[in-house]
Design a protein around this motif. Structure first.
Motif, short mmCIF file in Angstrom:
data_model
loop_
_atom_site.label_atom_id
_atom_site.label_comp_id
_atom_site.label_asym_id
_atom_site.label_seq_id
_atom_site.Cartn_x
_atom_site.Cartn_y
_atom_site.Cartn_z
N THR A 1 21.17 56.95 12.68
CA THR A 1 21.35 55.54 13.06
C THR A 1 22.78 55.10 12.80
O THR A 1 23.03 53.96 12.43
CB THR A 1 20.37 54.66 12.28
OG1 THR A 1 20.55 54.90 10.87
CG2 THR A 1 18.94 54.95 12.67
N GLU B 1 21.44 62.14 22.91
CA GLU B 1 20.79 60.96 23.45
C GLU B 1 21.11 59.78 22.54
O GLU B 1 21.48 59.96 21.38
CB GLU B 1 19.27 61.14 23.54
CG GLU B 1 18.81 62.19 24.54
CD GLU B 1 17.29 62.31 24.59
OE1 GLU B 1 16.62 61.57 23.82
OE2 GLU B 1 16.78 63.13 25.38
N THR B 2 20.93 58.58 23.07
CA THR B 2 21.14 57.38 22.27
C THR B 2 19.88 57.07 21.47
O THR B 2 18.78 57.00 22.02
CB THR B 2 21.50 56.19 23.15
OG1 THR B 2 22.70 56.48 23.87
CG2 THR B 2 21.71 54.93 22.32
N THR B 3 20.04 56.88 20.17
CA THR B 3 18.90 56.51 19.33
C THR B 3 18.50 55.07 19.62
O THR B 3 19.37 54.19 19.65
CB THR B 3 19.27 56.66 17.85
OG1 THR B 3 19.69 58.01 17.60
CG2 THR B 3 18.10 56.30 16.96
N PRO B 4 17.22 54.80 19.87
CA PRO B 4 16.80 53.40 20.06
C PRO B 4 17.19 52.55 18.86
O PRO B 4 16.92 52.90 17.71
CB PRO B 4 15.28 53.51 20.19
CG PRO B 4 15.04 54.90 20.69
CD PRO B 4 16.11 55.74 20.06
N GLY B 5 17.89 51.46 19.12
CA GLY B 5 18.38 50.61 18.05
C GLY B 5 19.77 50.97 17.59
O GLY B 5 20.33 50.28 16.73
N ARG C 1 25.31 47.74 14.09
CA ARG C 1 24.54 48.94 13.74
C ARG C 1 24.59 49.24 12.25
O ARG C 1 24.75 50.39 11.82
CB ARG C 1 25.03 50.14 14.54
CG ARG C 1 24.80 50.01 16.05
CD ARG C 1 25.34 51.21 16.78
NE ARG C 1 25.06 51.07 18.23
CZ ARG C 1 25.50 51.94 19.15
NH1 ARG C 1 26.22 52.98 18.77
NH2 ARG C 1 25.21 51.77 20.43
#
Length: 877
Positions: free
Chosen positions: A775, A824-828, A67
């Protein structure tokens, strides 16, 4: 290829010197000429540990990117390619970065061992899987990185690196464990004396159990059956008799004299499976043993002394407690008894024969029902009374038969009577048959005189055989009945146990199954009120009892109100209503009654635990608050104090710039202190439900810029996406701005360089939705709720970012305005905080939702205005 050896250095807490001791061993081996390399060592900035690395060869770490952030891990392939004799791998419970070959470092170590490489490693007791929840309850900190106990137990050597709590705290205070900015928080939280003492005891006990397992394995491999008194183990033998309670308490006192001694209770059941001991009494004694910290065991055996000694030797017992024989003196003349025989055969095991009130009184034979029914016994007597004369008349018509044939026919008649009526009719038939044979078929006839010795012998054999056959038939019938009864009892117990295990509440499930099994109208558990305990005269009063649990219609309210009352102890009684039970059924009910008492106690403990939960949580919160505030209050106070003291000092002359800088430092520190105190007060108001909120229609295009301005230059690169047609939100402007400051600051703190967070807004189903997207490393889904707990942070490495109120306060403020905040989980990769507020109406026509009304005092708006903004402080990702 021989497998490598694993040597583990076990510690009770960070800082006891595990890594240092491991490196010392590596240096010793290297000095002896062993090929030693360091695969991975974490010095945590401790100079003494770093110095111990010395000139040992280092295998470069593997660099992984996850990440957008670089991490270093053990280069497993590099170590395998180097193939040293010994490799040093620190922190066995570590979780590898995604992208590694294995999820856990202990799996890397296992591969190294399989390759024939010896591994030196470290682990703390809080990372052992079996103790993870125990440590969490003691310290209030849950360790997410764990290692299976079996991995550590399989090590060839486990060395405890021990240090007293006081010594470890001194090391901490001297800065030998953590940096100065973390010392106060650590000493006030995890490293309290009580915590360290408990962790030390856990480590010692766990290692003692591991050593005990190793000793047991060695004894089994070497075939050693003799007792080795490495650890005191007291075994108490239970017969199911009334003396059991006395023996258990005596054995518990003996075990208590030896610190760490084990208490084991054992009952030797008959190997034929037939009922022997009282199951209800055994159930109560099992509860007593477990309540005293012991364990209960049951073994099968026909020879009780041999079975007891086999069990005692198997568990490496040092002492065996037996009760003095209950048999009378006459019975002891023919058999030495279990106690004397066990003492003679015990060898090195000390045997204690404990006297008790039942000693020498003899065994009270249990009242058992007749082997055959009353109807069959009457039929047997009738057959004996009529069949023997009828057989005599029949034989008188056959004069050619010899006495031997007559005896055989009479014997067949006795066997037939025994099969029909059992023992006593058969004995009557044997006695009558012998007299008839003597009178009618033995010379001289019609007299009881026997002329020939052979005839006398024949008649004697007839009587003996007839009695023996009758006895065997009766015993067989009795055993058949007992076996059938035992099978029925076992089936009933299994059915009830299954019903209880499947039920959510054990006590009602147990009582309901008991009612169904015996076709009862109601079952109730009664408890003697406190005022009546110890007073037999009050126990008969119906008002002295209260129903603590019941099932069925019209349960009894006192022992006299039901058909059957089964006392459990001095205060509890189970009362059955509907029909009176047989004596044989009562034993099974007594066993259930004992289990009902256990279930009641468990329910009460669960209720007490539930009641204590909020108190424990409040205590934990108070402890965390004091620890965190002591650190975060001290920093701004110290800065302000240093600035003011410098300005007041007559020894130094400051120019205008220096004075301005010192005044700015004092002002900034006091502002920070004021924000911290305000956050604490607002959190207390939230928890008390006393925080005022003035909701109004407000556009996010007005609130978001003010929040970013409050964050200063750090938020200059934060992206925003606010549609022009976005409806107004129904919220308190000051509170919403504070929420955004906290959430955006948290996102900034964890966003990687060059990738700032973004703020996007949209409207859905009458709600305005605001998303703060970063991110960064993100948070596991199972930890999402934890970030909203006050005075909490994920991990234990950050003690510089506030008391952990930011997100907790944000959630409270959003919910007070009728909205929600969820992660929520960030896409990527990363974390997205989603704020949802009621929509007030389209742009230009703001208005409250029909179901919403502003609430809170008018002065709340002024209090929560921009001038009251707080510094964001909260849990970390």
């Amino acid at each position: 290829m021989p497998r490598g050896e694993l040597r583990v250095y076990l510690g009770a807490a960070p800082g006891v010197g595990k890594t240092y001791a491991m490196l010392e061993e590596a240096q010793r081996r290297a000095a002896r000429g062993t090929d030693v390399v360091i695969g991975l060592v974490e010095t945590h900035g401790r100079p003494h540990t770093a110095a111990m690395v010395g000139d040992l060869e280092l295998v470069p770490r593997r660099v992984l990117t996850h990440r957008g952030v670089e991490f270093t891990e053990l280069d497993l392939d590099g170590v395998l390619a180097r193939r040293p004799e010994v490799v040093v791998v620190d922190e066995l419970a570590h979780t590898n970065v995604p992208g590694s070959r294995h999820d856990k470092r202990w799996q890397d170590v296992r591969e190294l061992l399989d390759a024939g490489i010896t591994v030196l490693t470290t682990v703390n007791v809080q990372h052992l899987e079996s103790l993870n929840d125990v440590v969490a309850r003691i310290t209030g900190t849950t360790q997410r990185e764990t290692v299976p106990d079996a991995v550590v137990r399989a090590a060839e050597q486990v060395e405890l690196v021990d240090m007293t709590p006081e010594a470890l705290r001194r090391r901490m205070a001297h800065g030998n464990v953590y940096g100065p900015d973390r010392i106060d928080a650590a000493l006030g939280n995890y490293f309290r004396v009580g915590n360290l003492t408990a962790l030390r005891e856990l480590a010692l006990l766990w290692l003692a159990d591991t050593v005990d397992d190793q000793l047991g394995a060695y004894r089994a491999q070497q075939g050693i059956s003799d007792t080795w008194e490495a650890r005191e183990r007291v075994v108490v033998a239970l017969t199911g008799g009334p003396e059991g309670d006395t023996l258990i308490r005596r054995a518990a006192r003996i075990a208590a004299r030896g610190r760490g001694a084990d208490l084991l209770a054992v009952h030797v059941a008959r190997s034929d499976g037939l009922a022997g001991a009282d199951p209800a009494r055994l159930a109560r004694q099992r509860v007593l043993v477990e309540g005293l910290g012991g364990t209960y065991h049951q073994v099968l055996g026909a020879d009780v002394p041999a079975a007891l000694l086999d069990f005692a030797r198997g568990v490496n017992a040092t002492q065996l407690v037996l009760g003095a024989s209950r048999r009378g003196r006459f019975a002891q003349l023919f058999s030495r008894g279990v106690g004397v025989t066990t003492t003679a055969l015990s060898g090195p095991i000390d045997v204690h024969l404990v006297t008790h009130p039942e000693a020498g009184r003899g065994r009270r034979a249990a009242t058992t029902p007749a082997a055959l029914s009353r109807r069959r016994r009457l039929l047997g007597f009738a057959l004996a009374a009529l069949g023997m004369p009828a057989l005599t008349l029949a034989l008188r018509t056959l004069p050619d038969l010899t006495l031997t044939n007559d005896i055989l026919l009479f014997l067949a008649g006795v066997v037939g009577v025994a099969l029909v009526g059992g023992l006593w009719p058969a004995l009557v038939a044997a006695l009558g048959g012998s007299l008839l044979l003597n009178w009618f078929f033995t010379p001289p006839y019609r007299t009881l005189t026997i002329a020939e010795a052979d005839n006398l012998l024949a008649l004697g054999v007839f009587v003996g055989v007839a009695v023996a056959v009758s006895w065997v038939v009766d015993v067989a019938a009795r055993r058949t009945r007992e076996a059938a009864r035992a099978s029925a009892d076992a089936q009933t117990l299994a059915t009830v146990a299954g019903g209880v295990l499947r039920g959510e509440r054990p006590l009602p499930a147990l009582l309901d199954r008991l009612r169904e099994t015996f076709a009862l109208r109601a079952v109730s558990v009664l408890e003697l009120v406190a005022e009546a305990r110890g007073r037999p005269d009050r126990a008969r009063d119906r008002a002295a009892w209260r129903v603590v649990a019941s099932v069925g219609d019209a349960p009894a309210g006192s022992p006299d109100a039901g058909e059957t009352a089964v006392p459990v102890d001095d205060t509890l009684t189970v009362v059955l209503s509907g029909r009176r039970l047989e004596a044989a059924d009562r034993r099974v009910v007594e066993a259930f009654a004992a289990q009902a008492a256990v279930a009641l106690r468990q329910e009460r403990l669960a209720v007490a635990a539930a009641a204590a939960g909020p108190l424990a949580e409040a205590d934990r919160m108070r402890t965390a608050l004091l620890a965190a505030v002591s650190h975060d209050l001290r920093t701004p106070l110290a800065s302000a104090k240093a600035a003011v003291s410098s300005l007041r000092s007559p020894d130094v002359e400051f120019d205008a710039d220096d004075r301005e800088e010192l005044l700015a430092t004092a002002d900034e520190s006091l502002d920070r202190l004021g924000r911290l105190v305000a956050n604490l007060l607002d959190m207390s108001r939230l928890q008390a439900g006393a925080l005022g909120v003035t909701a109004t229609a407000i556009g996010l295009e007005d609130v978001v810029p003010r929040a970013l301005d409050e964050l200063g230059p750090a938020a200059a690169d934060v992206g925003t996406d606010l549609p022009a047609d976005l409806p107004a939100a129904w919220a308190d402007p000051g509170l919403l701005e504070r929420v955004l400051v906290n959430v955006v600051a948290n996102a900034l703190r964890h966003s990687p360089p060059g990738r700032p967070p973004t703020i996007a807004a949209s409207a859905h189903a009458g709600q305005v939705e605001l998303r703060v997207v970063d991110t960064g490393p993100g948070i596991p889904a199972d930890q999402w709720e934890h970030v909203f707990l006050p005075f909490q942070r994920l991990g234990d490495r950050d003690n510089q970012t506030g008391v952990g109120l930011g997100l907790a306060l944000s959630r409270g403020l959003v919910e007070a305005m009728g909205g929600t905040i969820t992660p929520e989980t960030t896409p990527g990769g990363g974390l997205t905080m989603v704020l949802r507020l009621p929509a007030a109406g389209p742009p230009g026509r703001p208005g409250p939702p029909e179901a919403e009304e502003p609430h809170g005092p008018p002065e709340a708006e002024e209090r929560h205005g921009p001038q009251a903004q707080r510094e964001p402080e909260g849990p970390q990702e």
